[in-house]
Design an enzyme around this catalytic site. Structure first.
Site, PDB file in Angstrom:
ATOM      1  N   GLU A 292       0.823  -1.222   0.000  1.00 53.89           N
ATOM      2  CA  GLU A 292       0.000   0.000   0.000  1.00 53.89           C
ATOM      3  C   GLU A 292       0.851   1.264   0.000  1.00 53.89           C
ATOM      4  O   GLU A 292       0.599   2.202   0.753  1.00 53.89           O
ATOM      5  CB  GLU A 292      -0.955  -0.008   1.194  1.00 53.89           C
ATOM      6  CG  GLU A 292      -1.906  -1.191   1.174  1.00 53.89           C
ATOM      7  CD  GLU A 292      -3.002  -1.145   2.223  1.00 53.89           C
ATOM      8  OE1 GLU A 292      -2.738  -0.652   3.328  1.00 53.89           O
ATOM      9  OE2 GLU A 292      -4.113  -1.606   1.915  1.00 53.89           O
ATOM     10  N   ASP A 366      -8.613  -8.761   3.595  1.00 54.47           N
ATOM     11  CA  ASP A 366      -8.305  -7.711   4.561  1.00 54.47           C
ATOM     12  C   ASP A 366      -9.360  -7.625   5.658  1.00 54.47           C
ATOM     13  O   ASP A 366     -10.232  -6.759   5.605  1.00 54.47           O
ATOM     14  CB  ASP A 366      -8.204  -6.357   3.833  1.00 54.47           C
ATOM     15  CG  ASP A 366      -7.657  -5.276   4.742  1.00 54.47           C
ATOM     16  OD1 ASP A 366      -7.160  -5.623   5.828  1.00 54.47           O
ATOM     17  OD2 ASP A 366      -7.713  -4.092   4.359  1.00 54.47           O
ATOM     18  N   GLU A 394     -12.655  -2.193  11.870  1.00 56.32           N
ATOM     19  CA  GLU A 394     -12.573  -1.437  10.617  1.00 56.32           C
ATOM     20  C   GLU A 394     -13.688  -1.808   9.645  1.00 56.32           C
ATOM     21  O   GLU A 394     -14.282  -0.934   9.026  1.00 56.32           O
ATOM     22  CB  GLU A 394     -11.203  -1.689   9.964  1.00 56.32           C
ATOM     23  CG  GLU A 394     -11.065  -1.034   8.605  1.00 56.32           C
ATOM     24  CD  GLU A 394      -9.717  -1.267   7.953  1.00 56.32           C
ATOM     25  OE1 GLU A 394      -8.829  -1.875   8.588  1.00 56.32           O
ATOM     26  OE2 GLU A 394      -9.541  -0.834   6.801  1.00 56.32           O
TER      27      GLU A 394
HETATM   28  O1  GCW Z   1      -7.000  -2.872   6.466  1.00 54.86           O
HETATM   29  C1  GCW Z   1      -6.110  -2.064   5.784  1.00 54.86           C
HETATM   30  C2  GCW Z   1      -6.397  -0.705   6.296  1.00 54.86           C
HETATM   31  C3  GCW Z   1      -5.196   0.198   6.341  1.00 54.86           C
HETATM   32  C4  GCW Z   1      -4.075  -0.558   7.050  1.00 54.86           C
HETATM   33  C5  GCW Z   1      -3.758  -1.793   6.235  1.00 54.86           C
HETATM   34  C6  GCW Z   1      -2.680  -2.668   6.848  1.00 54.86           C
HETATM   35  C7  GCW Z   1      -2.320   0.181   8.482  1.00 54.86           C
HETATM   36  O2  GCW Z   1      -7.414  -0.141   5.537  1.00 54.86           O
HETATM   37  O3  GCW Z   1      -5.588   1.344   7.013  1.00 54.86           O
HETATM   38  O4  GCW Z   1      -2.946   0.238   7.241  1.00 54.86           O
HETATM   39  O5  GCW Z   1      -4.889  -2.600   6.138  1.00 54.86           O
HETATM   40  O6  GCW Z   1      -3.026  -3.621   7.519  1.00 54.86           O
HETATM   41  O7  GCW Z   1      -1.507  -2.407   6.644  1.00 54.86           O
END
Ligand code: GCW
Length: 700
Positions: A292, A366, A394
């Site tokens: 990311e 995720d 989240e």
């Molecule tokens: O779930 C996603 C999130 C990001 C997060 C990423 C990760 C810390 O949207 O905000 O960043 O995973 O786990 O690295």
């Protein structure tokens, strides 16, 4: 008059059941006086004094004073620490016991009282908390013989907290770390935080976001981190840091962060030595790299093992580890995101240095409300894998929705990878027993913030609690943990405990039903990850949209991950592939993760896909009303302020469950062209109106 007031005051203090507002700050460590006089008396006789049988250490001191505090509160009598009086003594003793490992404890009834032993001072501390739990949940003191040892060695919370006080995906206020006050001022919260963690066996905390700032490695910040480490040490908790891969460039003045560059290696070694000089029991590094947009070794043509091993080398003889995250997916992916972490990491099995653990999220995408287990579990037998679960909600309704995560964590731990035949569970991969690893770890992304009650939603505390208890012993059942938490935190009145725990146990399934039933995933509001947005078709990357995942069309719904589709199923062992690869045997809960199913296809439930989908959305949303009733039944037995808070959140939850239901049913109906089964009321608002709601939430 005055005297009467004083007497009244004394009476009230002695009777917490009189209805003092409970703001949730004390978490599960309430230590309120046991209401049953008989039980209290029985314990009182056992707990008149605490005697240290081993040379004192800061951790033993913590153990003794916590035990004293807890017992005095629970039993309403003075408990002395020091010399015993011959009767009712609790002896704390550190004595090597190979059967218990380093952190396991034993509690037993002896001639003149109780004894809590373990091989280390930390073990005795855990034993003290276990005894307190025993008393607080209302157990009898007869002939105690309790022992327990952790199955996983590194049990960490991961905070996604930033230097500016914000928390990535945090819904409980701002960060609890007040960087601008540290190191001089130590907020008393830090100690209470450490107590809470130690009470459930958490022995490490990575205090900063994996999207890391290099700042934490500067001398100025190390002093602040040291101040926290000093608070945590007497609780057996070590501090870890998330590090920015580009730190040598950003704060080291080097032109590169290439892991094979000697200057870069030297820089990390020097920094690491500096850290250990400041914090001798520093735990190690947590790294998010080439994920990311974060920098990483791939920026220099190196791989994850090159990066992780270089950090392991920098740790040298220090007693620390590297937790290297496997949450990666290519910047320009054309394939199936499901497969990417596997493709990058599996070929590196056997290439990581002994101090490196690879940290893998529970599922391949995720932290969705339900995911199949990550295919890396069992597929990297030569690498210890840390299981990462997310306690901050989240994708599960932030701090607004009541979702007890015990079942989610358990579902992953109990999943059978079949990599070494049936019974090769994720739990056995993670605890190291399946592949004979000597180190093991588990991490929970914290849901803690500056809110007075720590977690925003009062029931969010149960998720912190359940994580710690499962990290310690993954064989515990999530229902038993939920009940234990309820009895520690909310009430011990049997009918109320029953109705609350039924609600906890069902809450995750209910959330899945009204948001992403049958294996739908990643159809939530863009970026914010709240509310429904299944129509999302444009984003910075295709795999950030919803249509990428649900693949709705006139034929059906779901992501075909069989060999006719992306073939992600091939990443699993044959035993799993066989079960999930056939829509007839694939559990309905995972169906649309792996199959594109026709709208009129009959499922194993007896309904067509469309009817089953509607049924789950409707009954899921209705079940929130059931949750409200369960909570209402507990009303007389729980604190009034807390009752009102949770009841209000459950009303929001119902409103939003209807939002999810209507949005998804109406949107998918544009593809299925089927009527909503007559048993269910038609949504009263058009899809266009519902679509606007996401914009309102996101302030778009
Ligand atoms: O779930 C996603 C999130 C990001 C997060 C990423 C990760 C810390 O949207 O905000 O960043 O995973 O786990 O690295």
């Amino acid at each position: 008059m005055r005297l009467r007031f004083l007497l009244l005051l004394m009476f009230c203090i002695g009777s917490p059941c009189l209805g003092w507002a409970d703001d949730g700050y004390r978490l599960w460590l309430k230590y309120d006086q046991l209401p049953e006089a008989g039980l209290r008396k029985a314990w009182q006789a056992q707990a008149r004094s605490i005697v240290l049988e081993s040379p004192t250490t800061p951790i033993l001191q913590t153990a003794a004073s916590e035990l004293q505090l807890g017992l005095q509160g629970l039993l309403g009598q003075t408990v002395a620490v020091g010399k015993g009086s011959g009767k009712g003594e609790i002896h704390l003793r550190v004595a090597p016991d190979p059967a218990l490992g380093r952190e396991g404890y034993r509690i037993s009834t002896q001639k003149n009282g109780l004894e809590i032993t373990g091989s280390s001072d930390a073990a005795v501390l855990y034993g003290c908390f276990a005894l307190l739990r025993h008393v607080q949940t209302g157990q009898q003191p007869n002939q105690l013989k309790l022992s327990s040892q952790p199955r996983i060695q590194y049990r960490l919370l991961n905070h996604w907290d930033n230097p500016n006080g914000t928390v990535e995906r945090g819904y409980a206020g701002s960060s609890i770390w007040k960087w601008y006050e540290l190191p001089e001022r130590i907020d008393p919260r830090y100690q209470d935080y450490a107590r809470a963690n130690a009470s459930i066996g958490i022995n490490g905390v990575a205090i900063n976001n994996v999207n890391a700032s290099a700042r934490y490695l500067t001398p100025e910040y190390l002093q602040k981190v040291k101040a926290l480490a000093d608070v945590f040490r007497p609780y057996g908790i070590r501090v870890y840091l998330s590090v920015l891969w580009a730190a040598p460039k950003v704060i080291g003045g080097l032109p590169t962060s290439d892991p094979l560059d000697p200057k870069v290696k030297q820089w990390w070694t020097a920094r690491t030595n500096e850290i250990y000089k400041t914090i001798p029991d520093f735990g190690g590094f947590l790294v998010k790299a080439n994920s990311e947009g974060e920098p990483g070794p791939q920026d220099y043509g190196r791989n994850h093992a090159d990066g992780a091993n270089m950090l392991a080398e920098a740790l040298g003889q220090h007693d620390g580890i590297v937790m290297w995250r496997a949450f990666v997916y290519k910047a320009n992916s054309k394939g199936d995101r499901f497969k990417e972490a596997y493709q990058e990491f599996q070929p590196l099995d056997g290439k990581f240095a002994p101090k490196v653990l690879v940290q893998v999220k529970n599922g391949p995408i995720d932290f969705q409300s339900r995911e199949p287990f990550h295919p890396l579990f069992g597929a990297m037998p030569r690498t210890p894998l840390v299981l990462e679960v997310q306690l901050t909600q989240e994708y599960l309704g932030f701090a607004t929705h009541l979702v007890y995560l015990g079942p989610l964590i358990k579902e992953c731990l109990e999943a059978d990878t079949h990599t070494q035949g049936p019974g090769s569970t994720v739990a056995k991969v993670v605890d190291g027993s399946l592949e004979k690893h000597t180190i093991s770890g588990i991490a929970g992304v914290a849901n803690i913030g500056s809110d007075r009650n720590w977690t925003g939603h009062p029931v969010g505390q149960a998720n912190w609690y359940a994580f710690g208890r499962l990290a310690w012993d993954h064989t515990l059942s999530s229902a038993a943990i939920g009940e234990e938490w309820t009895r520690m935190t909310l009430t011990r009145q049997p009918a109320a405990v029953a109705s609350i725990t039924q609600m906890l146990n069902q809450s995750r399934n209910i959330y899945v039903r009204f948001t992403t039933p049958l294996g739908l995933h990643h159809i939530m509001g863009q970026s914010i990850h709240y509310g429904p947005e299944p129509w999302l078709s444009q984003s910075a990357r295709p795999d950030w949209t919803s249509v990428y995942y649900h693949k709705a069309d006139s034929v059906g719904l779901g992501f075909d991950r069989t060999e006719r589709g992306s073939n992600a199923l091939a990443l699993y062992a044959p035993g799993v592939r066989k079960l999930w690869g056939n829509p007839a045997t694939c559990p309905p809960d995972y169906l649309l993760w792996f199959h594109h199913v026709g709208w009129k296809q009959q499922l194993s439930t007896g309904r067509t896909l469309w009817n089953e989908l509607c049924t789950r959305y409707y009954t899921g949303a209705d079940s929130v009303l059931w949750m409200q009733r369960q909570w209402e039944q507990a009303k007389p037995a729980v604190d009034a302020e807390l009752y009102t808070d949770v009841a209000a959140r459950l009303r929001i939850q119902h409103r939003e469950a209807l939002w999810w239901r209507d949005a998804c049913v109406l949107y998918f109906q544009t593809f299925s062209r089927q009527p909503i089964p007559p048993a269910f009321p038609q949504p009263t608002r058009p899809l266009a109106e519902i679509k606007e709601l996401v914009d309102i939430y996101q302030l778009r």
